[in-house]
Motif scaffolding. Structure first.
Motif, PDB file in Angstrom:
ATOM      1  N   GLY A   1      -0.792   7.248 -17.265  1.00 33.45           N
ATOM      2  CA  GLY A   1      -2.219   6.906 -17.313  1.00 33.45           C
ATOM      3  C   GLY A   1      -2.999   7.890 -18.158  1.00 33.45           C
ATOM      4  N   TYR A   2      -2.708   9.183 -17.991  1.00 33.84           N
ATOM      5  CA  TYR A   2      -3.384  10.198 -18.795  1.00 33.84           C
ATOM      6  C   TYR A   2      -3.042  10.052 -20.275  1.00 33.84           C
ATOM      7  N   ARG A   3      -1.759   9.788 -20.556  1.00 32.34           N
ATOM      8  CA  ARG A   3      -1.366   9.601 -21.968  1.00 32.34           C
ATOM      9  C   ARG A   3      -2.035   8.370 -22.569  1.00 32.34           C
ATOM     10  N   LEU A   4      -2.154   7.312 -21.782  1.00 29.45           N
ATOM     11  CA  LEU A   4      -2.778   6.084 -22.258  1.00 29.45           C
ATOM     12  C   LEU A   4      -4.227   6.312 -22.669  1.00 29.45           C
ATOM     13  N   VAL A   5      -4.994   7.000 -21.833  1.00 28.15           N
ATOM     14  CA  VAL A   5      -6.400   7.235 -22.188  1.00 28.15           C
ATOM     15  C   VAL A   5      -6.523   8.170 -23.372  1.00 28.15           C
TER      16      VAL A   5
ATOM     17  N   PRO B   1     -11.898   7.312 -14.595  1.00 24.79           N
ATOM     18  CA  PRO B   1     -11.937   5.962 -14.005  1.00 24.79           C
ATOM     19  C   PRO B   1     -10.957   4.988 -14.662  1.00 24.79           C
ATOM     20  N   VAL B   2     -10.852   5.036 -15.991  1.00 26.95           N
ATOM     21  CA  VAL B   2      -9.926   4.129 -16.678  1.00 26.95           C
ATOM     22  C   VAL B   2      -8.484   4.471 -16.317  1.00 26.95           C
ATOM     23  N   ALA B   3      -8.160   5.755 -16.305  1.00 28.36           N
ATOM     24  CA  ALA B   3      -6.801   6.163 -15.935  1.00 28.36           C
ATOM     25  C   ALA B   3      -6.498   5.756 -14.493  1.00 28.36           C
ATOM     26  N   ALA B   4      -7.469   5.916 -13.594  1.00 28.64           N
ATOM     27  CA  ALA B   4      -7.255   5.562 -12.186  1.00 28.64           C
ATOM     28  C   ALA B   4      -6.981   4.071 -12.028  1.00 28.64           C
ATOM     29  N   VAL B   5      -7.760   3.243 -12.721  1.00 32.75           N
ATOM     30  CA  VAL B   5      -7.558   1.794 -12.630  1.00 32.75           C
ATOM     31  C   VAL B   5      -6.194   1.409 -13.218  1.00 32.75           C
ATOM     32  N   CYS B   6      -5.841   2.003 -14.346  1.00 28.57           N
ATOM     33  CA  CYS B   6      -4.549   1.700 -14.967  1.00 28.57           C
ATOM     34  C   CYS B   6      -3.380   2.133 -14.080  1.00 28.57           C
ATOM     35  N   VAL B   7      -3.472   3.330 -13.503  1.00 32.02           N
ATOM     36  CA  VAL B   7      -2.408   3.831 -12.633  1.00 32.02           C
ATOM     37  C   VAL B   7      -2.291   2.955 -11.391  1.00 32.02           C
ATOM     38  N   PHE B   8      -3.434   2.594 -10.808  1.00 34.01           N
ATOM     39  CA  PHE B   8      -3.419   1.729  -9.628  1.00 34.01           C
ATOM     40  C   PHE B   8      -2.773   0.383  -9.949  1.00 34.01           C
ATOM     41  N   ALA B   9      -3.206  -0.241 -11.044  1.00 34.25           N
ATOM     42  CA  ALA B   9      -2.674  -1.554 -11.422  1.00 34.25           C
ATOM     43  C   ALA B   9      -1.182  -1.481 -11.727  1.00 34.25           C
ATOM     44  N   ALA B  10      -0.763  -0.457 -12.471  1.00 30.69           N
ATOM     45  CA  ALA B  10       0.655  -0.329 -12.814  1.00 30.69           C
ATOM     46  C   ALA B  10       1.500  -0.070 -11.563  1.00 30.69           C
ATOM     47  N   SER B  11       1.017   0.795 -10.678  1.00 27.19           N
ATOM     48  CA  SER B  11       1.765   1.101  -9.452  1.00 27.19           C
ATOM     49  C   SER B  11       1.895  -0.141  -8.577  1.00 27.19           C
ATOM     50  N   TRP B  12       0.795  -0.864  -8.442  1.00 27.19           N
ATOM     51  CA  TRP B  12       0.811  -2.088  -7.634  1.00 27.19           C
ATOM     52  C   TRP B  12       1.761  -3.109  -8.249  1.00 27.19           C
ATOM     53  N   ALA B  13       1.724  -3.249  -9.571  1.00 24.29           N
ATOM     54  CA  ALA B  13       2.601  -4.210 -10.245  1.00 24.29           C
ATOM     55  C   ALA B  13       4.075  -3.856 -10.038  1.00 24.29           C
TER      56      ALA B  13
ATOM     57  N   GLY C   1       0.789  -1.239   0.000  1.00 22.91           N
ATOM     58  CA  GLY C   1       0.000   0.000   0.000  1.00 22.91           C
ATOM     59  C   GLY C   1       0.814   1.279   0.000  1.00 22.91           C
ATOM     60  N   LEU C   2       1.773   1.401   0.903  1.00 19.41           N
ATOM     61  CA  LEU C   2       2.580   2.612   0.953  1.00 19.41           C
ATOM     62  C   LEU C   2       3.389   2.775  -0.324  1.00 19.41           C
ATOM     63  N   GLY C   3       3.929   1.678  -0.821  1.00 23.28           N
ATOM     64  CA  GLY C   3       4.692   1.738  -2.071  1.00 23.28           C
ATOM     65  C   GLY C   3       3.823   2.164  -3.244  1.00 23.28           C
ATOM     66  N   VAL C   4       2.597   1.658  -3.307  1.00 25.72           N
ATOM     67  CA  VAL C   4       1.669   2.058  -4.375  1.00 25.72           C
ATOM     68  C   VAL C   4       1.431   3.561  -4.298  1.00 25.72           C
ATOM     69  N   TYR C   5       1.235   4.066  -3.093  1.00 30.36           N
ATOM     70  CA  TYR C   5       1.042   5.504  -2.904  1.00 30.36           C
ATOM     71  C   TYR C   5       2.263   6.280  -3.379  1.00 30.36           C
ATOM     72  N   MET C   6       3.456   5.780  -3.064  1.00 29.93           N
ATOM     73  CA  MET C   6       4.676   6.477  -3.442  1.00 29.93           C
ATOM     74  C   MET C   6       4.927   6.426  -4.948  1.00 29.93           C
ATOM     75  N   VAL C   7       4.635   5.304  -5.575  1.00 34.13           N
ATOM     76  CA  VAL C   7       4.936   5.112  -6.996  1.00 34.13           C
ATOM     77  C   VAL C   7       3.882   5.763  -7.902  1.00 34.13           C
ATOM     78  N   HIS C   8       2.637   5.862  -7.446  1.00 38.62           N
ATOM     79  CA  HIS C   8       1.574   6.338  -8.344  1.00 38.62           C
ATOM     80  C   HIS C   8       1.842   7.739  -8.871  1.00 38.62           C
ATOM     81  N   TYR C   9       2.563   8.540  -8.116  1.00 36.72           N
ATOM     82  CA  TYR C   9       2.886   9.902  -8.548  1.00 36.72           C
ATOM     83  C   TYR C   9       3.625   9.889  -9.880  1.00 36.72           C
ATOM     84  N   PHE C  10       4.490   8.911 -10.081  1.00 43.47           N
ATOM     85  CA  PHE C  10       5.286   8.831 -11.301  1.00 43.47           C
ATOM     86  C   PHE C  10       4.533   8.173 -12.448  1.00 43.47           C
ATOM     87  N   VAL C  11       3.448   7.492 -12.161  1.00 37.42           N
ATOM     88  CA  VAL C  11       2.709   6.734 -13.169  1.00 37.42           C
ATOM     89  C   VAL C  11       1.472   7.496 -13.672  1.00 37.42           C
ATOM     90  N   VAL C  12       1.028   8.510 -12.945  1.00 36.06           N
ATOM     91  CA  VAL C  12      -0.202   9.223 -13.303  1.00 36.06           C
ATOM     92  C   VAL C  12      -0.126   9.804 -14.709  1.00 36.06           C
TER      93      VAL C  12
END
Length: 152
Positions: free
Chosen positions: A106-110, A122-134, A92-103
């Motif tokens: 996500g916007y470019r992807l959509v 919603p699509v960008a949020a799910v993609c950013v969450f999944a990528a950060s978690w991965a 969880g903490l790592g996802v929070y820390m990494v999502h800043y760099f992935v956002v």
């Protein structure tokens, strides 16, 4: 006597669930209606428009509390879902820390996928969450000792 106590406990759980869902519904519709009323005004300031989307607004606190009360009632989960949630808790903490760099990705992807405007966030949020978690989960597999100290 014990069956009466169990019955009362089940009724209390059901009542709390209805209260939580009712609170969610009230917050959703009140935010939606008030946000529409404010954003429809051409003289609305940026601060007035953003009031409904701030993390520290009373509506967000109420919705968070009602979700917490609902999730607290969950007693048993399928083994796979439990393992997935345990991994998310660890990362969880790592996802929070990494999502800043992935956002931005996500916007470019959509944008590249030409997703309809109503689904972009919603699509960008799910993609950013999944990528950060991965990313965090991979780091945990690759360097578990270091990641535990850097990402929690």
């Amino acid at each position: 006597s014990s069956s009466c106590a169990i019955y009362n406990k089940e009724r209390a759980h059901a009542r709390e669930g209805r209260v939580c869902l009712g609170g969610q519904r009230y917050n959703f519709f009140s935010i939606r209606d008030r946000a529409r009323a404010v954003t429809a005004r051409p003289d609305a300031t940026e601060r007035q428009v953003e009031l409904f989307f701030l993390y520290c607004s009373p509506n967000v606190v109420a919705m968070t509390l009602s979700w917490f009360l609902l999730v607290r009632k969950v007693r048993s989960l399928p083994a796979r879902l439990g393992a997935l949630l345990a991994n998310l808790t660890k990362c969880g903490l790592g996802v929070y820390m990494v999502h800043y760099f992935v956002v931005g990705l996500g916007y470019r992807l959509v944008d590249v996928l030409s997703i309809p405007v109503s689904l972009r966030i919603p699509v960008a949020a799910v993609c950013v969450f999944a990528a950060s978690w991965a990313v965090v989960a991979l780091f945990y597999k690759w360097r578990p000792g270091i990641v535990r100290w850097v990402m929690g």
